[in-house]
Design a protein around this motif. Sequence first.
Motif, short mmCIF file in Angstrom:
data_model
loop_
_atom_site.label_atom_id
_atom_site.label_comp_id
_atom_site.label_asym_id
_atom_site.label_seq_id
_atom_site.Cartn_x
_atom_site.Cartn_y
_atom_site.Cartn_z
N ALA A 153 -39.61 -35.73 0.91
CA ALA A 153 -38.16 -35.60 1.11
C ALA A 153 -37.75 -36.03 2.51
O ALA A 153 -36.73 -36.71 2.70
CB ALA A 153 -37.74 -34.15 0.86
N VAL A 154 -38.56 -35.66 3.49
CA VAL A 154 -38.27 -36.06 4.88
C VAL A 154 -38.36 -37.58 5.03
O VAL A 154 -37.49 -38.21 5.64
CB VAL A 154 -39.24 -35.36 5.85
N MET A 155 -39.40 -38.19 4.48
CA MET A 155 -39.54 -39.65 4.56
C MET A 155 -38.34 -40.35 3.94
O MET A 155 -37.85 -41.35 4.50
CB MET A 155 -40.82 -40.08 3.85
N ALA A 156 -37.87 -39.85 2.82
CA ALA A 156 -36.73 -40.48 2.15
C ALA A 156 -35.46 -40.34 2.99
O ALA A 156 -34.69 -41.30 3.14
CB ALA A 156 -36.53 -39.85 0.77
N ARG A 157 -35.23 -39.17 3.54
CA ARG A 157 -34.03 -38.93 4.35
C ARG A 157 -34.05 -39.74 5.64
O ARG A 157 -33.01 -40.15 6.16
CB ARG A 157 -33.90 -37.44 4.68
N LYS A 158 -35.24 -39.98 6.19
CA LYS A 158 -35.36 -40.69 7.47
C LYS A 158 -35.37 -42.21 7.30
O LYS A 158 -35.46 -42.94 8.30
CB LYS A 158 -36.66 -40.26 8.16
N ARG A 159 -35.29 -42.69 6.11
CA ARG A 159 -35.33 -44.14 5.86
C ARG A 159 -34.22 -44.84 6.62
O ARG A 159 -33.07 -44.42 6.59
CB ARG A 159 -35.20 -44.40 4.36
N GLN A 160 -34.57 -45.94 7.30
CA GLN A 160 -33.60 -46.71 8.06
C GLN A 160 -33.22 -48.02 7.38
O GLN A 160 -32.15 -48.56 7.61
CB GLN A 160 -34.15 -47.02 9.46
N GLY A 161 -34.11 -48.54 6.55
CA GLY A 161 -33.85 -49.79 5.86
C GLY A 161 -32.90 -49.62 4.69
O GLY A 161 -32.51 -48.51 4.33
N PRO A 162 -32.52 -50.73 4.05
CA PRO A 162 -31.59 -50.67 2.92
C PRO A 162 -32.23 -50.04 1.69
O PRO A 162 -33.45 -50.06 1.53
CB PRO A 162 -31.26 -52.14 2.66
N GLY A 163 -31.38 -49.47 0.85
CA GLY A 163 -31.86 -48.93 -0.41
C GLY A 163 -32.31 -47.48 -0.30
O GLY A 163 -32.47 -46.92 0.78
N SER A 164 -32.53 -46.89 -1.47
CA SER A 164 -32.97 -45.50 -1.55
C SER A 164 -34.48 -45.45 -1.79
O SER A 164 -35.12 -46.46 -2.02
CB SER A 164 -32.23 -44.79 -2.69
N THR A 165 -35.01 -44.24 -1.75
CA THR A 165 -36.44 -44.02 -1.99
C THR A 165 -36.62 -43.37 -3.37
O THR A 165 -35.97 -42.36 -3.67
CB THR A 165 -37.04 -43.10 -0.92
N VAL A 190 -39.08 -37.10 -17.88
CA VAL A 190 -39.85 -37.47 -19.07
C VAL A 190 -41.15 -36.69 -19.07
O VAL A 190 -41.93 -36.78 -18.12
CB VAL A 190 -40.14 -38.99 -19.10
N GLY A 191 -41.38 -35.94 -20.13
CA GLY A 191 -42.60 -35.15 -20.19
C GLY A 191 -42.69 -34.21 -19.01
O GLY A 191 -41.79 -33.40 -18.76
N ARG A 192 -43.76 -34.33 -18.24
CA ARG A 192 -43.98 -33.48 -17.06
C ARG A 192 -43.69 -34.24 -15.76
O ARG A 192 -44.17 -33.86 -14.70
CB ARG A 192 -45.41 -32.95 -17.06
N LEU A 193 -42.87 -35.30 -15.86
CA LEU A 193 -42.55 -36.12 -14.69
C LEU A 193 -41.06 -36.09 -14.41
O LEU A 193 -40.24 -36.26 -15.31
CB LEU A 193 -42.98 -37.57 -14.95
N TRP A 194 -40.71 -35.85 -13.14
CA TRP A 194 -39.33 -35.98 -12.67
C TRP A 194 -39.23 -37.17 -11.72
O TRP A 194 -40.12 -37.39 -10.89
CB TRP A 194 -38.88 -34.71 -11.95
N HIS A 195 -38.14 -37.90 -11.85
CA HIS A 195 -37.89 -39.10 -11.04
C HIS A 195 -36.60 -38.88 -10.24
O HIS A 195 -35.53 -38.67 -10.82
CB HIS A 195 -37.76 -40.32 -11.95
N PHE A 196 -36.73 -38.93 -8.93
CA PHE A 196 -35.60 -38.77 -8.02
C PHE A 196 -35.31 -40.09 -7.31
O PHE A 196 -36.25 -40.84 -6.99
CB PHE A 196 -35.89 -37.71 -6.96
N VAL A 197 -34.06 -40.36 -7.04
CA VAL A 197 -33.66 -41.48 -6.20
C VAL A 197 -32.89 -40.88 -5.03
O VAL A 197 -31.76 -40.42 -5.18
CB VAL A 197 -32.81 -42.51 -6.96
N ILE A 198 -33.52 -40.87 -3.85
CA ILE A 198 -33.00 -40.15 -2.70
C ILE A 198 -32.47 -41.12 -1.66
O ILE A 198 -33.22 -41.96 -1.15
CB ILE A 198 -34.10 -39.26 -2.08
N PRO A 199 -31.20 -41.02 -1.33
CA PRO A 199 -30.64 -41.92 -0.30
C PRO A 199 -31.03 -41.47 1.09
O PRO A 199 -31.35 -40.29 1.32
CB PRO A 199 -29.13 -41.77 -0.51
#
Length: 280
Positions: free
Chosen positions: A216-228, A257-266
């Motif tokens: 979660a920290v890596m995703a929030r700290k992203r500086q480049g374009p796009g989400s994680t 899906v099943g036992r997997l969750w997929h997040f797209v974090i800006p």
Amino acid sequence: MKHRSILTSEKTGLLAAVLVFFIGAALFISSLTETGNSFFCSLPIFGKDDNTPTTIQLQAILHYATSRTTPQQSKDEISVSFEVLKSRAPCNFLVFGLGHDSLMWASFNPHGTTLFLEEDPKWVKNVLKKAPQLRAVHVNYRTQLNQANDLLSSYKSEATCRPSEIVLRGNTQCKLALSNLPDEVYEREWDLIMIDAPRGWFAEAPGRMGAIFSAAVMARKRQGPGSTHVFLHDIDRKVEKAFAEEFLCHKYLVNAVGRLWHFVIPSAVDVTNADNKHFC
């Protein structure tokens, strides 16, 4: 990831399909590429400009063609990450865990960077001996699963765990921060993060609390374009679900899906009126 292998006809067929496709493409036999109904038919196996299979892809062919051990995720669960990789590869792909599916994940990201983080040094050595093309490193975790409730209830009182203050590298005060990872993990921005380790099914296991928090920290700290894109497996377990809802945020959940969750974090810099006191 490595301790639970599943033998099903569906998965055997799945990996047989990729074998047929790879060989067909490599030999330029058009009849094999016209079947159209294989799970892997649209796989970006050759990258963007190169029509030559990579070494890791050929290694994957050999491995799955001669082994009865298949990935633990189901076909439908694999498809979630696969669809994202089709559009993002080559990309930066960080995977928590090294297992029977590692060659598969690496072959889905041709010409990209796929790095595996594994808690068991002996397992790292064993896997790399058989598949030296993989990039995997041993990492240590500071937590145990039996600490999960205390970590979840107390992290807000530690200033170095707060979203506005958090850094991962060298942060030994925040118990959830993975503070001693290889420098590359901190210096590279990851487009996809798969969390399928460390172990989290007995009290003394490291648990995935730190992996979820740090992703979660890596995703929030992203500086480049796009989400994680963050993929969390074994969401049927109490700790995984609780920490996902606390740090990865239900509002960023785009697929389950099943036992997997997929997040797209800006990135936090792309969120209007971002709350720097809370993750969600």
